[in-house]
Design a protein around this motif. Sequence first.
Motif, PDB file in Angstrom:
ATOM      1  N   ASN A 189       5.612   1.103   8.513  1.00  0.00           N
ATOM      2  CA  ASN A 189       5.302   2.525   8.048  1.00  0.00           C
ATOM      3  C   ASN A 189       3.788   2.808   8.714  1.00  0.00           C
ATOM      4  OD1 ASN A 189       4.066   4.654   6.499  1.00  0.00           O
ATOM      5  ND2 ASN A 189       5.383   4.520   4.881  1.00  0.00           N
TER       6      ASN A 189
ATOM      7  N   ASN B 261       1.041   3.784   6.128  1.00  0.00           N
ATOM      8  CA  ASN B 261      -0.036   2.755   4.947  1.00  0.00           C
ATOM      9  C   ASN B 261       0.276   1.363   5.510  1.00  0.00           C
ATOM     10  OD1 ASN B 261       2.756   2.028   4.547  1.00  0.00           O
ATOM     11  ND2 ASN B 261       2.779   3.060   2.411  1.00  0.00           N
TER      12      ASN B 261
ATOM     13  N   ASN C 175       2.773  -0.421   5.429  1.00  0.00           N
ATOM     14  CA  ASN C 175       3.746  -1.567   4.827  1.00  0.00           C
ATOM     15  C   ASN C 175       4.860  -1.995   5.893  1.00  0.00           C
ATOM     16  OD1 ASN C 175       2.716  -1.049   2.350  1.00  0.00           O
ATOM     17  ND2 ASN C 175       4.278   0.108   1.417  1.00  0.00           N
TER      18      ASN C 175
ATOM     19  N   TYR D 290       8.663  -3.466   6.488  1.00  0.00           N
ATOM     20  CA  TYR D 290      10.048  -3.484   5.747  1.00  0.00           C
ATOM     21  C   TYR D 290      10.792  -4.480   6.447  1.00  0.00           C
ATOM     22  CZ  TYR D 290       8.268   1.060   4.119  1.00  0.00           C
ATOM     23  OH  TYR D 290       7.501   1.971   3.404  1.00  0.00           O
TER      24      TYR D 290
ATOM     25  N   ILE E 264       9.888  -5.025   0.995  1.00  0.00           N
ATOM     26  CA  ILE E 264       8.821  -4.313   1.514  1.00  0.00           C
ATOM     27  C   ILE E 264       7.519  -5.086   0.934  1.00  0.00           C
ATOM     28  CG2 ILE E 264       7.574  -2.324   1.231  1.00  0.00           C
ATOM     29  CD1 ILE E 264      10.397  -0.867   0.222  1.00  0.00           C
TER      30      ILE E 264
ATOM     31  N   SER F 215       3.083  -5.197   1.787  1.00  0.00           N
ATOM     32  CA  SER F 215       1.924  -4.515   2.041  1.00  0.00           C
ATOM     33  C   SER F 215       1.258  -4.897   3.335  1.00  0.00           C
ATOM     34  CB  SER F 215       0.814  -4.708   1.047  1.00  0.00           C
ATOM     35  OG  SER F 215       0.265  -5.959   1.195  1.00  0.00           O
ATOM     36  N   LYS F 216       0.465  -4.196   4.110  1.00  0.00           N
ATOM     37  CA  LYS F 216      -0.188  -4.551   5.383  1.00  0.00           C
ATOM     38  C   LYS F 216      -0.627  -6.167   5.204  1.00  0.00           C
ATOM     39  CE  LYS F 216      -4.082  -1.856   4.793  1.00  0.00           C
ATOM     40  NZ  LYS F 216      -5.094  -0.591   5.313  1.00  0.00           N
TER      41      LYS F 216
ATOM     42  N   VAL G  92       5.658  -6.073  -2.267  1.00  0.00           N
ATOM     43  CA  VAL G  92       5.431  -4.659  -3.025  1.00  0.00           C
ATOM     44  C   VAL G  92       6.781  -4.395  -3.776  1.00  0.00           C
ATOM     45  CG1 VAL G  92       5.195  -2.045  -2.676  1.00  0.00           C
ATOM     46  CG2 VAL G  92       4.011  -3.798  -1.239  1.00  0.00           C
TER      47      VAL G  92
END
Length: 154
Positions: free
Chosen positions: A37, A40, A42, A44, A55, A57-58, A63
């Motif tokens: 993404n 943000n 993220n 996937y 999913i 987070s960075k 998540v």
Amino acid sequence: MIHRVKVYDFNGNFIRGFGYRGDKDGKFNYPTNIAINRKNGNIYVTDTQLFRIQIFSKDFEHVMTIGGNGNIPGRFARPKGIGVDSDGNIYVVDAAFNNFQIFSPEGEVLYYVGEAGTEPAKFLLPAGLYVDEEDRIYVVDSFNKRIQIFQYMK
């Protein structure tokens, strides 16, 4: 080591990996495709043999998980390519269903596009998907030997 996502820098140096084989959150059974993404960060990941999208987070923290095995909207049989548009909507190609599904950022199924066929917006073994900076959705339509392009309209 398989069943992991490995992160490299632009020079090809290994930075870190995450995930191991398993069926719990954060574990994988043949991860095959990935999207990021742009807003943000993220991550996937198509978790192919578990018929789901995970999913992260960075910071590589789990998540959410969407999908699962099944033949109803929101489920998958052969999830392949994945992409994310500028609003965070998630696009997932399913090779068995000859379509791609669109999910909200919260993981709710919104719509699906396609079925088996050779006409526009129909597919035969779609295998990849990419969403560019202009929200154009590129779908690799393998057996039809083409790439179909769609446009996300806000």
